[in-house]
Design a protein around this motif. Structure first.
Motif, mmCIF file in Angstrom:
data_model
loop_
_atom_site.group_PDB
_atom_site.id
_atom_site.type_symbol
_atom_site.label_atom_id
_atom_site.label_comp_id
_atom_site.label_asym_id
_atom_site.label_seq_id
_atom_site.Cartn_x
_atom_site.Cartn_y
_atom_site.Cartn_z
ATOM 1 N N ASP A 232 15.809 12.908 -7.639
ATOM 2 C CA ASP A 232 15.935 11.645 -8.379
ATOM 3 C C ASP A 232 16.800 10.638 -7.627
ATOM 4 O O ASP A 232 16.552 9.436 -7.692
ATOM 5 N N TRP A 233 17.832 11.133 -6.918
ATOM 6 C CA TRP A 233 18.681 10.218 -6.158
ATOM 7 C C TRP A 233 17.861 9.482 -5.112
ATOM 8 O O TRP A 233 18.004 8.261 -4.944
ATOM 9 N N PHE A 234 17.012 10.216 -4.392
ATOM 10 C CA PHE A 234 16.182 9.575 -3.372
ATOM 11 C C PHE A 234 15.212 8.583 -4.004
ATOM 12 O O PHE A 234 15.030 7.476 -3.489
ATOM 13 N N GLU A 235 14.608 8.972 -5.097
ATOM 14 C CA GLU A 235 13.635 8.086 -5.734
ATOM 15 C C GLU A 235 14.299 6.812 -6.240
ATOM 16 O O GLU A 235 13.704 5.720 -6.175
ATOM 17 N N ASN A 236 15.533 6.909 -6.717
ATOM 18 C CA ASN A 236 16.211 5.753 -7.304
ATOM 19 C C ASN A 236 16.952 4.893 -6.286
ATOM 20 O O ASN A 236 17.262 3.734 -6.582
ATOM 21 N N ASN A 237 17.249 5.440 -5.105
ATOM 22 C CA ASN A 237 18.103 4.724 -4.162
ATOM 23 C C ASN A 237 17.440 4.279 -2.865
ATOM 24 O O ASN A 237 17.963 3.373 -2.203
ATOM 25 N N VAL A 238 16.338 4.882 -2.475
ATOM 26 C CA VAL A 238 15.740 4.489 -1.196
ATOM 27 C C VAL A 238 14.274 4.053 -1.317
ATOM 28 O O VAL A 238 13.647 3.720 -0.316
ATOM 29 N N ILE A 239 13.735 4.049 -2.506
ATOM 30 C CA ILE A 239 12.335 3.656 -2.703
ATOM 31 C C ILE A 239 12.277 2.245 -3.280
ATOM 32 O O ILE A 239 12.908 1.949 -4.309
ATOM 33 N N TYR A 240 11.504 1.374 -2.617
ATOM 34 C CA TYR A 240 11.366 -0.017 -3.053
ATOM 35 C C TYR A 240 9.907 -0.453 -2.939
ATOM 36 O O TYR A 240 9.104 0.229 -2.294
ATOM 37 N N ARG A 241 9.603 -1.573 -3.554
ATOM 38 C CA ARG A 241 8.234 -2.098 -3.504
ATOM 39 C C ARG A 241 8.115 -3.144 -2.394
ATOM 40 O O ARG A 241 9.036 -3.932 -2.169
ATOM 41 N N VAL A 242 6.969 -3.137 -1.727
ATOM 42 C CA VAL A 242 6.716 -4.067 -0.625
ATOM 43 C C VAL A 242 6.648 -5.503 -1.154
ATOM 44 O O VAL A 242 5.982 -5.759 -2.168
ATOM 45 N N PRO A 243 7.333 -6.453 -0.520
ATOM 46 C CA PRO A 243 7.301 -7.856 -0.962
ATOM 47 C C PRO A 243 5.910 -8.468 -0.843
ATOM 48 O O PRO A 243 5.010 -7.914 -0.188
ATOM 49 N N VAL A 244 5.778 -9.654 -1.420
ATOM 50 C CA VAL A 244 4.458 -10.291 -1.538
ATOM 51 C C VAL A 244 3.919 -10.814 -0.219
ATOM 52 O O VAL A 244 2.736 -11.166 -0.134
ATOM 53 N N ASN A 245 4.736 -10.897 0.835
ATOM 54 C CA ASN A 245 4.257 -11.475 2.095
ATOM 55 C C ASN A 245 3.589 -10.451 2.999
ATOM 56 O O ASN A 245 3.341 -10.724 4.170
ATOM 57 N N TYR A 246 3.272 -9.260 2.482
ATOM 58 C CA TYR A 246 2.579 -8.229 3.257
ATOM 59 C C TYR A 246 1.319 -7.775 2.521
ATOM 60 O O TYR A 246 1.248 -7.848 1.284
ATOM 61 N N PRO A 247 0.306 -7.275 3.258
ATOM 62 C CA PRO A 247 -0.927 -6.804 2.613
ATOM 63 C C PRO A 247 -0.687 -5.695 1.583
ATOM 64 O O PRO A 247 -1.452 -5.558 0.631
ATOM 65 N N GLY A 248 0.378 -4.906 1.790
ATOM 66 C CA GLY A 248 0.655 -3.807 0.863
ATOM 67 C C GLY A 248 1.561 -4.198 -0.283
ATOM 68 O O GLY A 248 2.218 -3.317 -0.875
ATOM 69 N N ALA A 249 1.612 -5.479 -0.621
ATOM 70 C CA ALA A 249 2.515 -5.965 -1.671
ATOM 71 C C ALA A 249 2.405 -5.121 -2.932
ATOM 72 O O ALA A 249 1.315 -4.887 -3.451
ATOM 73 N N GLY A 250 3.560 -4.670 -3.419
ATOM 74 C CA GLY A 250 3.597 -3.866 -4.636
ATOM 75 C C GLY A 250 3.603 -2.370 -4.389
ATOM 76 O O GLY A 250 3.956 -1.594 -5.287
ATOM 77 N N ARG A 251 3.225 -1.934 -3.175
ATOM 78 C CA ARG A 251 3.215 -0.494 -2.876
ATOM 79 C C ARG A 251 4.659 0.028 -2.799
ATOM 80 O O ARG A 251 5.537 -0.621 -2.236
ATOM 81 N N ARG A 252 4.889 1.229 -3.325
ATOM 82 C CA ARG A 252 6.203 1.856 -3.255
ATOM 83 C C ARG A 252 6.371 2.525 -1.887
ATOM 84 O O ARG A 252 5.514 3.308 -1.467
ATOM 85 N N VAL A 253 7.483 2.204 -1.222
ATOM 86 C CA VAL A 253 7.700 2.712 0.133
ATOM 87 C C VAL A 253 9.176 3.067 0.334
ATOM 88 O O VAL A 253 10.048 2.647 -0.431
ATOM 89 N N TYR A 254 9.410 3.854 1.390
ATOM 90 C CA TYR A 254 10.762 4.018 1.935
ATOM 91 C C TYR A 254 10.818 3.032 3.094
ATOM 92 O O TYR A 254 10.242 3.272 4.155
ATOM 93 N N PRO A 255 11.518 1.886 2.930
ATOM 94 C CA PRO A 255 11.428 0.807 3.917
ATOM 95 C C PRO A 255 11.966 1.194 5.291
ATOM 96 O O PRO A 255 12.941 1.943 5.413
#
Length: 435
Positions: A232-255
């Motif tokens: 849960d720590w990893f899911e809550n602290n290092v996972i974010y959604r891709v911003p709108v300026n990329y084709p994958g906008a909205g996808r959950r990623v480890y940036p």
């Protein structure tokens, strides 16, 4: 929200980075009057360093256009052999008009290099590929930056990674020799195990380099982080959604920028010294060392986003449940059984100073692959080599590559010798062995 803040900062710094680059040239170009002002070299070096610390690093190219085969330089063309939403299978096709060399190349072994999906692009293995091309037909997995993948392509889990590897092996053919570097040693072993359990042909050889087959052995700082923090720590602290300026906008990623911060944090003093040395090289006019720094950091600073599902699956399966070594890993309902592999030869390679995958982690594959005869199992420790040294640089070229080349060649020759047997029964046995 952190990803959006990072993108805003990057956009803000971009014009300053370009200004620093242009100003650096203004104080270093031989035709510029500013070159002859006091402290011009110091100013130019400082601005150049500022530019490199603030610029955006795009995915590098392999730039392998030729390679020496025997005594002849042959042309190399990069081709896409197979394309999937999250990965391209690349082939480095060699061309020559020299008939004897062409005939020799056709008879050389085929190698599939499975590159890591762990922050850096597959071009990190450029040195690996270039050495292999001297004596092999080479394919490599080129993983796609997740921020560039449309969310309509769906999620990408660790099970999907295993399925991709199996598809690539089938595409290349059973005569392939598989080399996995770092992170993919685990899913590659799973992929080949499942193929063996189903009775499918498996690769002639498996070479596993610096990977966390059993991350409990000699745990490193990377292992400890993955083992001591909760899922849960990893899911809550290092996972974010891709911003709108990329084709994958909205996808959950480890940036990628978070991964890069982690890479730097592992050895901050070393990177600080490297940048200081670069500044001093520019001051002294040492172009060779400055170019070496640029080449290394152009690769090191170019990072990709990993699909969140794949990253979290890897944390849980490899570093928390140790599912492979405990015999509890199931991929799409099938139990992963490395002991079912019987015909593939195995070589494991570890670096003496590896601070990513500790001593014994890769060698643990031998304890799992009990179906492979001991006469076909080999291990090599690379003295003085860190993690990157086992697949790139002088130690790779002078120490590791000859071991890999001879290992593959010995089993290539073994299959050919059995296939030339005049007895029908022996020929059938050889065919089964090759498969």
């Amino acid at each position: 929200m952190l990803y959006q803040w990072y993108e805003a900062q990057r956009a803000l710094l971009s014009p300053f980075s370009e200004f620093a680059s242009a100003s650096s040239k203004l104080y270093s170009h031989p035709l510029s009057p500013f070159t002859h002002t006091p402290m011009a070299q110091r100013v130019s070096a400082g601005l150049d360093l500022m530019h490199r610390l603030s610029k955006e690093y795009e995915k590098p190219q392999f730039n392998i256009t030729s390679v020496r085969v025997g005594a002849v330089d042959v042309a190399v063309q990069e081709q896409v052999a197979l394309e999937k939403p999250f990965c391209r299978l690349l082939r480095f096709k060699r061309f020559t008009d020299d008939s004897p060399v062409l005939a020799a190349m056709k008879d050389q072994p085929t190698v599939l290099v499975v590159a890591p999906l762990s922050g850096h692009h597959s071009t990190l293995l450029r040195d690996t590929v270039k050495a292999l091309l001297q004596d092999h037909k080479v394919f490599i997995t080129d993983w796609t930056d997740a921020r560039m993948v449309d969310p309509a392509a769906g999620a990408f889990h660790l099970d999907d990674y295993v399925a991709y590897v199996q598809e690539f092996i089938r595409h290349v053919g059973p005569e392939v020799n598989v080399i996995s570097v770092c992170q993919p040693t685990v899913p590659v072993l799973a992929a080949i195990s499942l193929m063996a359990s189903r009775g499918e042909p498996t690769p002639r050889t498996m070479t596993m380099m610096g990977g966390p087959i059993d991350a409990r052995k000699s745990p490193t700082a990377v292992n400890n982080l993955a083992m001591n923090k909760s899922y849960d720590w990893f899911e809550n602290n290092v996972i974010y959604r891709v911003p709108v300026n990329y084709p994958g906008a909205g996808r959950r990623v480890y940036p990628g920028f978070l991964q890069h911060s982690g890479f730097i944090a592992m050895n901050p003093d070393r990177h600080l010294k490297s940048h200081y040395d670069y500044f001093m090289d520019l001051m002294r006019g040492d172009d060779d060392n400055a170019d070496f720094h640029r080449t290394f950091y152009d690769e090191y600073n170019a990072v990709l986003d990993m699909p969140a599902e794949y990253y979290l699956d890897t944390i849980k399966t490899v570093f928390q449940d140790f599912a492979l070594v405990n015999g509890t890993w199931e991929v799409d309902g099938e139990l992963v059984r490395p002991q079912d592999i019987t015909t593939s030869a195995l070589l494991t390679i570890e670096g003496e100073l590896d601070d990513i995958s500790g001593a014994g982690q890769t060698k643990a594959a031998h304890e799992l692959c009990t179906g492979i005869p001991k006469s076909r199992q080999f291990h090599y420790d690379v003295e003085g080599a860190g993690h990157y040294g086992i697949f790139s640089g002088r130690r790779w070229r002078e120490k590791v590559y000859p071991q890999v080349r001879d290992f593959i060649a010995s089993h290539q020759a073994e299959v050919k010798q059995a296939a030339r047997s005049p007895r029908p029964a022996a020929r059938k046995a050889a065919a089964r062995k090759a498969a």
